[in-house]
Scaffold this motif. Structure first.
Motif, PDB file in Angstrom:
ATOM      1  N   ALA A  12       0.826  -1.208   0.000  1.00  0.00           N
ATOM      2  CA  ALA A  12       0.000   0.000   0.000  1.00  0.00           C
ATOM      3  C   ALA A  12       0.863   1.262   0.000  1.00  0.00           C
ATOM      4  N   ASP A  13       2.054   1.165   0.580  1.00  0.00           N
ATOM      5  CA  ASP A  13       2.957   2.314   0.629  1.00  0.00           C
ATOM      6  C   ASP A  13       3.616   2.604  -0.716  1.00  0.00           C
ATOM      7  N   GLU A  14       3.653   1.618  -1.600  1.00  0.00           N
ATOM      8  CA  GLU A  14       4.258   1.807  -2.921  1.00  0.00           C
ATOM      9  C   GLU A  14       3.310   2.561  -3.845  1.00  0.00           C
ATOM     10  N   ASP A  15       3.880   3.304  -4.766  1.00  0.00           N
ATOM     11  CA  ASP A  15       3.088   3.930  -5.825  1.00  0.00           C
ATOM     12  C   ASP A  15       3.302   3.109  -7.093  1.00  0.00           C
ATOM     13  N   PRO A  16       2.307   2.317  -7.493  1.00  0.00           N
ATOM     14  CA  PRO A  16       2.489   1.457  -8.665  1.00  0.00           C
ATOM     15  C   PRO A  16       2.817   2.245  -9.935  1.00  0.00           C
ATOM     16  N   LEU A  24       6.051  -3.953 -12.574  1.00  0.00           N
ATOM     17  CA  LEU A  24       4.615  -3.937 -12.271  1.00  0.00           C
ATOM     18  C   LEU A  24       3.960  -5.227 -12.743  1.00  0.00           C
ATOM     19  N   THR A  25       4.310  -5.652 -13.943  1.00  0.00           N
ATOM     20  CA  THR A  25       3.756  -6.899 -14.482  1.00  0.00           C
ATOM     21  C   THR A  25       4.137  -8.085 -13.605  1.00  0.00           C
ATOM     22  N   GLU A  26       5.405  -8.121 -13.204  1.00  0.00           N
ATOM     23  CA  GLU A  26       5.871  -9.203 -12.333  1.00  0.00           C
ATOM     24  C   GLU A  26       5.129  -9.192 -11.002  1.00  0.00           C
ATOM     25  N   GLN A  27       4.944  -8.008 -10.442  1.00  0.00           N
ATOM     26  CA  GLN A  27       4.210  -7.909  -9.174  1.00  0.00           C
ATOM     27  C   GLN A  27       2.768  -8.369  -9.327  1.00  0.00           C
ATOM     28  N   LEU A  28       2.130  -7.989 -10.420  1.00  0.00           N
ATOM     29  CA  LEU A  28       0.734  -8.381 -10.624  1.00  0.00           C
ATOM     30  C   LEU A  28       0.588  -9.895 -10.724  1.00  0.00           C
TER      31      LEU A  28
END
Length: 53
Positions: A12-16, A24-28
């Motif tokens: 939540a602290d990160e700004d995607p 971002l793709t890897e995180q998703l």
């Protein structure tokens, strides 16, 4: 459970919008995988609770 809450807080602290597209793709992909694992554990516990009554 506190580790899970901390991990969610960190996300939540990160700004995607600041992440490179590849990251971002890897995180998703990873988030969807982990969400499926969490849902499986919720279902497992729901079943145990429901079956024991």
């Amino acid at each position: 459970m506190s580790e899970l809450a901390t991990a969610i807080d960190n996300l939540a602290d990160e700004d995607p919008a600041e992440l490179p597209l590849a990251a971002l793709t890897e995180q998703l992909v990873e988030l969807h995988w982990q969400m499926a694992r969490l849902q499986a554990q919720i279902a497992r516990r729901t079943h145990v609770r429901h079956s024991s009554n």
